[in-house]
Structures are given as structure tokens and as C-alpha cells.
Design an enzyme around this catalytic site. Sequence first.
Site, PDB file in Angstrom:
ATOM      1  N   GLU A 169       2.031  -6.157  -0.741  1.00 17.69           N
ATOM      2  CA  GLU A 169       1.426  -4.916  -0.146  1.00 17.69           C
ATOM      3  C   GLU A 169       1.215  -3.785  -1.039  1.00 17.69           C
ATOM      4  O   GLU A 169       0.278  -3.130  -0.987  1.00 17.69           O
ATOM      5  CB  GLU A 169       2.206  -4.835   1.221  1.00 17.69           C
ATOM      6  N   ILE A 219      -0.304   2.457   2.013  1.00 19.83           N
ATOM      7  CA  ILE A 219      -1.278   2.078   3.063  1.00 19.83           C
ATOM      8  C   ILE A 219      -1.266   0.645   3.472  1.00 19.83           C
ATOM      9  O   ILE A 219      -1.336  -0.206   2.651  1.00 19.83           O
ATOM     10  CB  ILE A 219      -3.037   2.330   2.590  1.00 19.83           C
ATOM     11  N   GLU A 271       0.045   4.860 -14.732  1.00 15.77           N
ATOM     12  CA  GLU A 271       0.683   3.616 -15.104  1.00 15.77           C
ATOM     13  C   GLU A 271       1.426   3.828 -16.445  1.00 15.77           C
ATOM     14  O   GLU A 271       1.191   4.765 -17.025  1.00 15.77           O
ATOM     15  CB  GLU A 271      -0.458   2.462 -15.558  1.00 15.77           C
ATOM     16  N   LYS A 301      -7.432  -3.914  -8.349  1.00 17.82           N
ATOM     17  CA  LYS A 301      -7.227  -3.635  -6.675  1.00 17.82           C
ATOM     18  C   LYS A 301      -8.443  -4.095  -5.938  1.00 17.82           C
ATOM     19  O   LYS A 301      -8.026  -4.886  -4.762  1.00 17.82           O
ATOM     20  CB  LYS A 301      -6.920  -2.190  -6.419  1.00 17.82           C
ATOM     21  N   GLY A 315       3.149   6.898  -6.586  1.00 20.99           N
ATOM     22  CA  GLY A 315       4.520   7.606  -6.642  1.00 20.99           C
ATOM     23  C   GLY A 315       5.680   6.687  -5.646  1.00 20.99           C
ATOM     24  O   GLY A 315       5.397   5.755  -5.263  1.00 20.99           O
TER      25      GLY A 315
END
Length: 428
Positions: free
Chosen positions: A124, A131, A185, A200, A297
Site C-alpha cells: 500500500e 492514501i 528518493e 506508481k 514523508g
Amino acid sequence: MRIAVLGLGTVGRQVVEVLDLERALFAARLGEEIEVSHILVRDPGKPRPESVRSRITYDPRDVLEDPSVEVIVELMGGFEPAHSYIAEAMRRGKSVVTANKEVIARSGPELSRGGTPRADLLFEAAVAGGIPIIRSLQESLAGNRLHGIYGIVNGTTNFILTRMHEDCVSFETALQEAKERGYAEADPSDDLDAVDAARKISILASLAFGGWVDVDAVGRIGIRNITAADVREAKSLGAVIKLVARAESTPEGLALGVSPTLIPKNHPLADVGGAQNAVYVRGEPIGQLLFEGPGAGGPATSSAVIGDLLDAARARRVGGRSVALPLEPAPLLPPEAHSHAYYLRLLVREEAGALAAVAQAFAHAGVSLRSVHQPPSGDAEAMISLVTRPTSRQQLERAREMLRGEHAVLREESCILAEMEAEAKTGA
Ligand code: NAP
Ligand code: HSE
């Protein structure tokens, strides 16, 4: 239940801290305590907090070969050795939770099938930070036929673009701030060149549309060429520039890409500022759905990691959970067949007929213009910014080629996607 955390950086530190702090709460939720028994790191020279020192190891075998460790939380980043450690852990029947989008985008399907039946792979935190979009696509939205996913899925670039737009901060200063806040990153080129966002959207598209999307097939343009002049011009057009990742289902295949995009202020993604992420989903019967939340973060990411960890732990006691990723490749629409509106900013000679020459180049290429803007200029040079109607890449390239041959046109300074007609689409 004994678990191990691989990596004690921005995310790993936060995850261990919350697991230690909330041990009683999670025990009550799970019916069993979670104990972080090992923490794998790389650099023996780095100081570590007193609370973790006794659990630190530099040898992955301490973790992978210990049968009492049931779940591995991989938060090291990079492809190798993270990929090998995940594969090895799953072959040994351990479940794995990871925030590593590179590993999932490149090897998710093989990994999810390579473990023993007890070994789950949960990720996730790999997309859109806190989210819960992966679980939503896999479970809550499984009854829908999805048409499109549009996302601001990289916190670093959204933070930079927001600082440039709202506070007129330079690109370099904003990037430095994003690094200091732990958003970027290890190699920030992955953020700036849209590599991270491409990983993503390939993961989201694979889950949403039921075929595996090869990350290398996602066309991507990063934000390095976005200048203060573009940001100013976007403002004067009542718009903002965002790095938008998109996956749209068409009868001929999926249209995928990541690109800086000019979007109007009333677009659902326009107000998503700072390191926030948002994913806008269109489908049937749901209609439209907007997920928004902190996208990068330690705190945001640890929320997703720990949710997965509790899920994996529960599944090991009561069964269920694993959702295999699709193996079959998804049919893709070739980039030249995509149709988009574009925003271009040109520097032209300040002379009679310059604007007409520009308009003519587009007319000859068969590209219709939605708007043209020429702010007040100096004596020798002028700026023209324009937004086209949706057009094929081929037609756009024809127009750009003609502009290069125009005496009145000094140079093209910017060419990005535009979503200025989104109000009509989103208002449907
Ligand atoms: P980070 O701050 O760079 O920390 C990486 C940690 O992993 C460090 O503790 C490092 O050890 C350890 N490590 C790296 N290579 C290793 C190796 N070969 N063997 C053992 N330990 C190793 O990274 P991060 O920002 O926490 O990100 C971790 C993962 O989460 C990445 O996959 C990233 O893409 C993902 N992610 C990050 C965020 C975010 O906002 N930061 C959000 C979502 C997902 P040392 O301490 O010894 O250097
Ligand atoms: N570097 C990533 C970002 C971290 O800025 O979004 C979260 O995946």
C-alpha cells in the site's frame, strides 16, 4: 509475532517508533503483540538511537534465516538487494510488506507468485503515501469498470511546483526543502524525471485494468524544464502546472503517461498542494472519486506500512488476504495515437505578422487553437503562449516543425500537456 524491519531511514525510523509506542494498541487490535525483533541496516558507522541498538543487524541472514520472524517490512529502497531479500523471505514462507515501488513495478507479479501460500506481499505504501488507493482498487472498487485514473502521485515534484507557484521560490531551493523534509528518493532524479510517478501509475493501472503494465511502456516527461515564466503564465491563464500521471482505458488499449500538465484552477487536482497526493478515478457505476492525502514523508508512509503489517499479521493467524498481481500484459495504445491538448510558450520577434505566422503554422498542421495569449513585451522579443484543442502527437509535431522554420519564431520555450477542458469532463 516477531517481525523484522529492513531499513531505518525516513520511513523505517517512523515505522519502528510507532510500533514500539503503540504496542499495546496494536496487540488489542490483533489479539497478539507485534515485536520488532530485528532491524537491518547497512552502515555500521551511523549513530542509532539507544532504543533500537540491541535489535540492529548488518547481516540479512540474521533476518531471512530466522524461522521465528514471520513478517519482513522492507524499507531500504532500490531494486537490489531489496528484490532478492523479498523473494527469499517469501520462499521461506514469510509475508512481506514493502514501500518499494521500483521492486513492485518491475517484479511484482513474479514476487507475488514466488512465495509459499502463507507468504503475502503487501505494498500500500508504494503508491500515494498514506492514501489507501491500492486496497481501494483491489477490494472496494472491484465491482466497477474503471475508465481512467489521473493522479498527482509524487510528493516531491508537487511540493516543488507548489512552492514555485504559490511562493515564487526557485526550483533549486524547493528541491532542497523537499530533500530536507524526507520526501525525495535517495536519487531525486527518480522524482524529477517522473520515473517514480511512472512506476506508481504502472502499478495502479495494473490493478485497475486487469493486465500487467510494463513500467518502461509509460511515456514520461519530468519537471526539470518548468520555469518561473511557465508558472507565471499558467497563473495568468487561471491555471496551475501539475505533474499528472494518467491511465485511460480506450477500445484500442490503455493510454498511459506522466507529464507536467496545465490544468485549470477548477480542476479536481488543481488545489492539491505541497507534498499532498491525489488520485482521481472515473468508472462505472461509481462515477468519479477523488482520493487525497499526504503522499510522502515518514508519518504518511508509516500509516500505510503499519496498516499492511497488521493486515499481513492477521492473515497469518486467521487466513485470507493475498491478492495476486496480473501476469498477462495489458494491451497498450501507442503514444502516437494519444490525443491531447497542449500548452506551448514561444519566444517570437516583436514584428508585424509574428502572431499570424504562429497561427498559420498550427492551421497548416490541422491543429485548432483554444486560446492565445500575448503578455506585454519588450522592444525586440515577445512571448506568445497558446493552448491547442485535443490533437494527435503527429499533428502537434507537424506544427512544431513548421514553427521551427518560421523567421518570426525565435524559439519554443515550453511544450506540455494541457487539460483546460477538464471542467466539462469532470462535471459529467
Ligand atoms: P532512506 O531514508 O534512504 O533509508 C534507507 C534505509 O535503508 C537506511 O536505513 C539504510 O541503511 C537502509 N539500507 C539501504 N540499503 C541497504 C542495504 N543494502 N542493506 C541494509 N540496509 C540498507 O529511505 P526512505 O526514504 O526511508 O525510503 C525507503 C523506501 O520507502 C524506499 O523504497 C522509498 O521509495 C519508499 N518510500 C519512501 C517515502 C518517503 O517519503 N521517504 C514514501 C513512500 C515510499 P543505513 O541507515 O545504514 O544507511
Ligand atoms: N519520493 C516519493 C515522492 C516518496 O516524493 O512521492 C513517496 O513515494
